[in-house]
Structure formats: structure tokens, C-alpha cells
Design a protein around this motif. Sequence first.
Motif, short mmCIF file in Angstrom:
data_model
loop_
_atom_site.label_atom_id
_atom_site.label_comp_id
_atom_site.label_asym_id
_atom_site.label_seq_id
_atom_site.Cartn_x
_atom_site.Cartn_y
_atom_site.Cartn_z
N GLU A 103 0.82 -1.23 0.00
CA GLU A 103 0.00 0.00 0.00
C GLU A 103 0.85 1.27 0.00
O GLU A 103 0.53 2.23 -0.69
CB GLU A 103 -0.95 0.00 1.20
CG GLU A 103 -2.08 -1.00 1.05
CD GLU A 103 -3.15 -0.85 2.10
OE1 GLU A 103 -4.33 -1.08 1.78
OE2 GLU A 103 -2.83 -0.51 3.25
N GLY A 147 0.94 4.30 -2.64
CA GLY A 147 0.87 5.70 -2.20
C GLY A 147 1.98 6.53 -2.83
O GLY A 147 1.76 7.67 -3.25
N PRO A 151 -11.35 8.10 -1.11
CA PRO A 151 -10.98 7.43 0.15
C PRO A 151 -9.79 6.48 -0.03
O PRO A 151 -8.90 6.42 0.82
CB PRO A 151 -12.26 6.67 0.53
CG PRO A 151 -13.37 7.37 -0.18
CD PRO A 151 -12.77 7.92 -1.44
N THR A 152 -9.74 5.76 -1.14
CA THR A 152 -8.61 4.85 -1.40
C THR A 152 -7.33 5.64 -1.57
O THR A 152 -6.28 5.30 -1.02
CB THR A 152 -8.89 4.01 -2.68
OG1 THR A 152 -10.11 3.32 -2.50
CG2 THR A 152 -7.77 3.03 -2.94
N GLU A 185 -6.61 8.60 -0.35
CA GLU A 185 -6.18 9.12 0.96
C GLU A 185 -5.57 8.02 1.82
O GLU A 185 -4.56 8.24 2.49
CB GLU A 185 -7.39 9.74 1.69
CG GLU A 185 -7.88 11.04 1.08
CD GLU A 185 -6.75 12.04 0.86
OE1 GLU A 185 -6.03 12.33 1.83
OE2 GLU A 185 -6.57 12.51 -0.28
N HIS A 186 -6.18 6.84 1.79
CA HIS A 186 -5.68 5.72 2.58
C HIS A 186 -4.26 5.34 2.14
O HIS A 186 -3.37 5.14 2.98
CB HIS A 186 -6.63 4.52 2.44
CG HIS A 186 -6.11 3.27 3.07
ND1 HIS A 186 -6.04 3.09 4.43
CD2 HIS A 186 -5.57 2.14 2.51
CE1 HIS A 186 -5.52 1.91 4.69
NE2 HIS A 186 -5.22 1.31 3.55
N LEU A 187 -4.06 5.25 0.83
CA LEU A 187 -2.74 4.83 0.33
C LEU A 187 -1.68 5.90 0.64
O LEU A 187 -0.54 5.57 1.01
CB LEU A 187 -2.81 4.53 -1.17
CG LEU A 187 -3.73 3.35 -1.55
CD1 LEU A 187 -3.86 3.23 -3.06
CD2 LEU A 187 -3.22 2.04 -0.96
N ALA A 239 -1.78 7.93 3.18
CA ALA A 239 -1.54 7.86 4.63
C ALA A 239 -0.59 6.70 4.96
O ALA A 239 0.25 6.81 5.85
CB ALA A 239 -2.86 7.70 5.38
N ARG A 240 -0.72 5.62 4.24
CA ARG A 240 0.16 4.47 4.47
C ARG A 240 1.61 4.83 4.13
O ARG A 240 2.55 4.34 4.72
CB ARG A 240 -0.31 3.28 3.63
CG ARG A 240 -1.62 2.71 4.11
CD ARG A 240 -1.40 1.75 5.26
NE ARG A 240 -0.72 0.57 4.79
CZ ARG A 240 -0.07 -0.28 5.56
NH1 ARG A 240 0.00 -0.08 6.85
NH2 ARG A 240 0.52 -1.33 5.05
N ALA A 288 -3.52 -4.70 -1.19
CA ALA A 288 -4.50 -3.61 -1.15
C ALA A 288 -5.81 -4.06 -1.79
O ALA A 288 -5.81 -4.84 -2.75
CB ALA A 288 -3.94 -2.40 -1.90
N CYS A 325 -3.23 -4.82 14.54
CA CYS A 325 -3.27 -5.06 13.09
C CYS A 325 -3.62 -6.52 12.83
O CYS A 325 -3.52 -7.37 13.71
CB CYS A 325 -1.90 -4.76 12.49
SG CYS A 325 -0.58 -5.70 13.28
#
Length: 326
Positions: free
Chosen positions: A164, A168, A182-183, A185-187, A189-190, A243, A289
Motif C-alpha cells: 500500500e 501511495g 478514500p482509497t 487518501e488511505h494509500l 496515509a500508508r 490492497a 493489526c
Amino acid sequence: MLALSEFDVIRQYLNRPIASRSDVSLGIGDDGALLQCRAGCELVVTMDTLVSGVHFPTDTQAAHIGHKALAVNLSDLAAMGAEPAWVTLSLTMPEISTQWLTDFCSGFFGLADVYGVQLVGGDMSQGPLSITVQAHGFVPQGLALRRDGAKVGDRVFVSGVIGEAGLGLQIAKNLLQMDDLPTREHLLARLNTPQPRLELGLALRSMAHAAIDVSDGLAADLGHILAASQVGATLSLETLPVAACFQAIQTSVGGWQQPLNAGDDYELCFTVAETQVTALHRAKSELECSITQIGVIESQPGLRFSHRGRIIQVQPKGYEHFRGKS
Ligand code: ADP
Ligand code: MG
């Protein structure tokens, strides 16, 4: 406004004692820190440098740089099964910018405070942006997780999701278009705010034979366990925790190479005896996790890949500095 001196920066931004840390006799301010080691424990020491343009894109936000500089070091402590205690920080910056320092410190101390880690010293220089952190942690004598303990028959596990942060990075560099916000932003953030798997590291002290954190890519990092332990492994690709968007973009990002080679995930890869697998699953509910079994340790050296029972060829190559472009 008068320009800040190096000493103003230390006093105003970096000197933040933590009242609850009674093992710091003397922190920032003298020629060296005075620290009390814990009886019955070994001290784990690790260091990582982040260079602008090498370890993060030059336009990365200062808060993310601060978080990541600490997170990558705490991840190394996690991979050793250590509990973090103190860090030192060497900060090389082109100039003193109060806004940059405020943001950097919000990321750095935001994470440090989560784990009660105290900054006890460091150094400051003027030059191209580069951040070095040394982290110190404790592990009870003899219980550290090492790379050289994997045994034939062990099951190979990895925490969280892999690949991920690499996705990103491709998004951050505009090499991958991700329209689902959202995907996206998530990637990102990772990539920018990795979470060190410290609780998992502690839980694994009594369960894992070997562990490493995934910083340079799963295949390369598991390869270090295999080499140190003088064993091999086969990974079942269909079990890899990739992912959610991976299947849809698999061809555009390079197939299995992507999750196997992408760096920066800071998950833990570890091996446990088959007899410990049930205990591990029982401990799962207390972890921060997910964990997934992805393969098995074998006596034949090297790393092999299977897909639905068939051995397939993948040429993995993790990130290496100083590797020539051939
Ligand atoms: P010295 O010249 O004796 O090496 P410095 O003047 O460099 O000391 O630093 C003064 C104090 O501030 C020391 O305790 C040092 O550890 C601390 N310090 C310097 N830079 C940093 C930094 N980037 N982060 C945390 N502490 C720092
Ligand atoms: Mg001195």
C-alpha cells in the motif's frame, strides 16, 4: 522578528521532557544524556536516516517527515521485540523555518507521545534536508526477535497489508491515477504516516522464531531472514494481504512484483513454529493489526512463489541504495 539560533530551536521546539520517564537522569542540554538501563534487559539500538528526495519526495509535508523519521526507527524496535524508551535526533536543514519546525515537531512528538518515547539529545547542522534518528528500547535478556532464528517447517506471517505504501508513492509522484478519493487518501496515509507494529513485536517475543520489518519490500526483507537462518521458503501468492484495489490495478502496477517489491510498508514479517500458530491466532484480538499466514520455511535455500498450488516465476527486487542502473 529576530532569526532563531540553533539553541533557540533546541529550547523552543525540541526540549520536551516526559514526566513519566524516570529513567532519564539528564536529557537535552548537556554534552550527553544520562540514561538508566533496565535491569534484566538488553538495550536495543537502531538508527535510520531519511534524506529528502531519496526517502521521501521533496514536497512531502513537514509533519509527515517528522512522523516518518520516528516511525521507521520504532518499526525497527518492533521487529526486535523491543519496548521503545529514548531517541536522539540529528537534524540537517537548509534554513531555520519556524513553520517547518512546528509542523515537523507535531508529527515527531505526536508519535513519540503515543509510546512515551523521550527525545534525549541530538545534533543540528545546516545543509540539504536530512533527518537521522537513533532509537533505544528494551527487551528482556534473551527474548529479542532476530533474523537468524527461522526453522524448517515454520509458518511465515506478515502483518497488515503489503504494497500500500508503494501505491501511495506512485500516487504522490503522479505515476498512478487513483480516482477513488478514500482509497487515494488511505494509500497516501500508508506512505506518509506508517504505524510501527510495536504491540505485535511485544506479543511475538514469546512466539516467533524470527522477525524483520518490511521496509525494502517483502521479498527482499524475508530474504534477509532466509539468508541469516540458512533456510528457504515458498510464499503462496494468493494468500498475500494486498490492497483492496490491487486486483483492479494489477496489470498497470506490475503484477505480483508490486506487493513483493514495494518498500515503506513497515509491517512485520515473522516465522513461528507450526505448534505456535493456534496461540498466535488466539493473541490476534489484542493486536493493532491483522496477521496473515503467507508461506512456509523449507530447507532448500532461496525464495519461491506458488499460485494456487503451482510454482510460478517472479523476479523480485527490493530497494537498494548504490545499486547501479543496468
Ligand atoms: P555539543 O556542542 O556539546 O555537542 P550541542 O550544542 O550540539 O552540544 O547541543 C546542545 C544540547 O542540545 C545537547 O544536549 C544536544 O544533545 C541537544 N541537541 C542538539 N541538537 C538536537 C536535536 N536536533 N534534537 C535534540 N536535541 C538536540
Ligand atoms: Mg559538548
